[in-house]
Scaffold this motif. Structure first.
Motif, mmCIF file in Angstrom:
data_model
loop_
_atom_site.group_PDB
_atom_site.id
_atom_site.type_symbol
_atom_site.label_atom_id
_atom_site.label_comp_id
_atom_site.label_asym_id
_atom_site.label_seq_id
_atom_site.Cartn_x
_atom_site.Cartn_y
_atom_site.Cartn_z
ATOM 1 N N PRO A 155 -18.692 -57.216 99.665
ATOM 2 C CA PRO A 155 -19.664 -58.152 99.084
ATOM 3 C C PRO A 155 -20.326 -57.660 97.795
ATOM 4 O O PRO A 155 -20.836 -58.478 97.032
ATOM 5 N N THR A 156 -20.315 -56.351 97.543
ATOM 6 C CA THR A 156 -21.019 -55.839 96.356
ATOM 7 C C THR A 156 -20.022 -55.461 95.263
ATOM 8 O O THR A 156 -18.872 -55.133 95.544
ATOM 9 N N PRO A 157 -20.467 -55.471 93.991
ATOM 10 C CA PRO A 157 -19.542 -55.216 92.868
ATOM 11 C C PRO A 157 -18.854 -53.854 92.941
ATOM 12 O O PRO A 157 -17.777 -53.696 92.378
ATOM 13 N N ASP A 158 -19.449 -52.867 93.618
ATOM 14 C CA ASP A 158 -18.786 -51.561 93.701
ATOM 15 C C ASP A 158 -17.777 -51.508 94.849
ATOM 16 O O ASP A 158 -17.173 -50.470 95.102
ATOM 17 N N SER A 159 -17.610 -52.629 95.547
ATOM 18 C CA SER A 159 -16.675 -52.662 96.677
ATOM 19 C C SER A 159 -15.491 -53.590 96.403
ATOM 20 O O SER A 159 -14.732 -53.912 97.309
ATOM 21 N N TYR A 160 -15.352 -54.028 95.160
ATOM 22 C CA TYR A 160 -14.232 -54.918 94.845
ATOM 23 C C TYR A 160 -12.922 -54.133 94.837
ATOM 24 O O TYR A 160 -12.883 -52.981 94.419
ATOM 25 N N GLY A 161 -11.839 -54.803 95.247
ATOM 26 C CA GLY A 161 -10.587 -54.100 95.497
ATOM 27 C C GLY A 161 -9.547 -54.170 94.394
ATOM 28 O O GLY A 161 -8.367 -53.926 94.662
ATOM 29 N N SER A 162 -9.935 -54.502 93.175
ATOM 30 C CA SER A 162 -8.980 -54.544 92.059
ATOM 31 C C SER A 162 -9.741 -54.352 90.759
ATOM 32 O O SER A 162 -10.948 -54.622 90.693
ATOM 33 N N MET A 163 -9.070 -53.887 89.722
ATOM 34 C CA MET A 163 -9.699 -53.760 88.410
ATOM 35 C C MET A 163 -10.092 -55.139 87.882
ATOM 36 O O MET A 163 -11.116 -55.295 87.211
ATOM 37 N N LEU A 164 -9.272 -56.131 88.177
ATOM 38 C CA LEU A 164 -9.564 -57.498 87.737
ATOM 39 C C LEU A 164 -10.984 -57.894 88.133
ATOM 40 O O LEU A 164 -11.731 -58.479 87.342
ATOM 41 N N GLU A 165 -11.356 -57.534 89.382
ATOM 42 C CA GLU A 165 -12.698 -57.883 89.853
ATOM 43 C C GLU A 165 -13.743 -56.853 89.392
ATOM 44 O O GLU A 165 -14.841 -57.212 88.979
ATOM 45 N N LEU A 166 -13.365 -55.556 89.467
ATOM 46 C CA LEU A 166 -14.337 -54.504 89.109
ATOM 47 C C LEU A 166 -14.779 -54.629 87.645
ATOM 48 O O LEU A 166 -15.927 -54.342 87.312
#
Lengths: 427, 427
Positions: free
Chosen positions: B362-373
């Motif tokens: 749910p948080t920006p540091d837990s996104y699973g791809s560079m696209l999202e990070l």
């Protein structure tokens, strides 16, 4: 290029019925189980299946560099890995062995009895272990029709479609040989285009008229294959019925493409017709405008003139031909498909299969699916027994046939024929 | 359910370093080549690999119904076909054999020397021959982020997404084990979102933080597996980095889904951690609203509390952890994925692999791809060496790690680590 096995004047000492798809100029490859429960690689002339494992044991391939058990296997993968030069030597040898002027096998009854089977005494298997199955979407007519039927944006055909052979991965475990009955799939659909979805039997089971090609080991990971070399890696072709559940497809496919709408079954004809056998039937493909990017620009004639037809036979009735099409209509050639597939370094192995996508021709009687033939179910088709079809009914047998013909020689694929049963009942 | 191998008080006579992913409570399964070039099935305790083929030859599996060479194979497929009861007997036996109180093998130096290898003396292989690979798209956070980044219609998440585990077929030939370097793929892209497309190296190579599960033989063609029985058919899990080329993906994916953007490589961790080993880490998944259709309604806790992290290590620098996530965030459980996958009768076999889809928290540091990070490349990430990344650079090593922990026991997956090389140069 002169290939001995293609000699149009050659006749076989095995009787070949008139209009057979399998004259001595064909020499396709397949896998079958004999009445003695032996599995072997074989070929076919007329209505006879020929046990190539037995031929090898009896030394008829002497002089060709083959491993001892290359034909005593349950798939063609290893033979296909041997490469084009070996395929050609073997096919030419078979043509010589069964040439009416060659007495060696013809006059040896003991050997003949060990090698030749009538078709009703064998059971055809899948010819290859398919590691990966890709389905392209390369008929412009089909893509145009779907755009109109589904009312898609982007000037009917997706913009990217004109620049590349669009394709997607199918499921290898779904591929079955001709003659295996399938069940109507269950699935989630949106009956009136309104939420909530329901789960139940698909109401829109459809065929897709396709061909497919089988590859040899193409590359190492990372390597691309130039478009003008691609055909060297194609072993041969089969007919493909890529069964589709249109109502499941419509609801599930955005944004990741078709999935359960396709992976319940795809049927293929069991004899792989080699590219060498198809060589005399080369033809030019449709003009490509806009011009493809350089990695997709190929030289020469890269399409093939293959007549195709689809028939539906109701449970208690005669078959009605519902479509006549031709492989030559396909916009993106097999060479372009394979070059595109490997352009990113994707690994392609021996026994991999790539479908053409539905082959629709320019006229309404040449469309390659019920979706198009009945224009989304709006114009039912009348069969010879008087019944009507929007899609495929339980009990119907769908049969695709295909052949090439010129200079008096007919090279065919036989057929892929599949019965649709009611939904599976779990015990 | 009490599984002997899960006994948290058990210790091994093999030294297990603190914070090891592989205590005696794990007992994963894999395939490796020994320094003597023998390929075998094995397990791992601490930093030791254990040759199960040799164990079998020395009769340590006596009393368990196994074929003579079940562990002397180059894939786990046949062992996985033996079913859950056999997996459990073998795993319990291994726990007993390596229990610190069991002198049988511990005190037999000759046997120990034949069976135990230090990790640097072996080479891990793919653990299974993957017949078919499916990738799901089951993280709501990931689907939401992509909807926002790509500005998709339909209230950001596709409507069907809330009613089914959306998935698509990937390419089996693309799966490689940890440690194999890959090349930046070439491909067609639309650099400025304007026609014409260009062909060249992808400029947006990305990782996807995923897990995957490996199945046993699930069904006969046509049969569906009820959601509450589905887990019995899951052998275990691995970490998966589903490499993605975002610029290729954006241009090619409509209407049939991702293809060349994905099939250049997907990397997995080589040790399959069994569902039995993961049993103590069950947890409830996210609330599902709208309620799934009955065929997707499952009982009990069907998610697992698996900590996940991704690090990027530049060619000449230290690694930076760029994401920390958890498998428990996944919206559609593995049981629901497998029930959905077979709901149409699709055949699933031993060794098939199904990916979770990118696991974003749910948080920006837990996104699973560079696209999202990096939110589509708009917010570059700073690495510890001071360099910035929008996507993955040539020379970078991307490493995913994963582990569970409670009651003082840590069960982990090790890692999947892959270096990105410049584009392949054809010789």
């Amino acid at each position: 290029m002169l290939i001995s096995a293609n000699n149009i004047d050659r006749k076989s000492w095995i009787n070949v019925p008139e209009n057979s798809d399998f004259p001595i100029q064909n020499i396709p490859f397949g896998v079958f189980i004999t009445k003695d429960d032996v599995i072997t690689i074989g070929t076919r002339i007329g209505d006879c299946a020929i046990d190539m494992g037995a031929l090898q044991q009896l030394n008829y391939f002497e002089g060709i560099d083959l491993t001892d058990d290359i034909f005593m296997q349950d798939t063609l993968n290893d033979f296909i890995s041997d490469g084009k030069k070996t395929w050609r030597l073997v096919r030419n040898r078979l043509a010589e062995l069964f040439d009416e002027t060659n007495a060696k096998l013809r006059d040896n009854k003991i050997h003949r009895d060990r090698i030749i089977y009538e078709l009703e005494h064998i059971e055809m298997q899948l010819p290859v272990l398919i590691g990966d199955y890709t389905d392209f979407y390369s008929s412009k007519e089909h893509a145009t029709n779907l755009g109109k039927i589904f009312n898609l944006p982007e000037n009917v055909i997706p913009i990217n479609w004109c620049h590349m052979p669009v394709g997607y991965h199918g499921r290898s475990s779904s591929i079955i040989p001709s003659g295996i009955a399938i069940h109507r799939p269950m699935g989630q659909t949106l009956p009136e285009d309104e939420i909530p979805p329901v789960f139940g039997p698909s109401r829109m089971v459809d065929f897709e008229l396709e061909t497919a090609f089988i590859t040899t080991d193409v590359n190492v990971r990372g390597e691309n294959i130039p478009v003008n070399e691609a055909e060297d890696y194609i072993f041969g072709m089969v007919l493909l019925n890529d069964w589709s559940a249109r109502d499941i497809q419509k609801w599930e496919s955005w944004p990741l493409g078709p999935f359960l709408a396709k992976n319940f079954a795809s049927s293929i004809s069991p004899w792989i017709v080699t590219m060498d056998a198809l060589e005399p039937f080369r033809t030019k493909g449709p003009n490509q405008n806009p011009a493809p990017l350089p990695y997709l620009q190929s030289k020469g004639k890269n399409n093939f003139d293959i007549h195709l037809e689809v028939a539906i036979q109701p449970e208690k009735g005669e078959a009605t031909i519902v479509s006549k099409s031709n492989f030559k209509h396909i916009y993106w050639s097999m060479s372009q498909q394979l070059a595109h597939h490997t352009s990113n370094g994707c690994r392609v192995n021996s026994g991999d299969m790539m479908g053409s996508g539905t082959i629709s021709g320019p006229t309404p009687d040449s469309y390659g699916s019920m979706l198009e033939l009945t224009w989304g179910g709006k114009k039912p088709i009348k069969l010879l027994d008087g019944s009507e079809r929007k899609f495929i009914n339980d009990g119907d047998i769908v049969t695709i046939k295909g052949f090439c013909k010129n200079n008096g020689v007919r090279i065919g694929f036989g057929e892929v024929s599949t019965k649709l049963l009611p939904p599976f009942v779990r015990k």
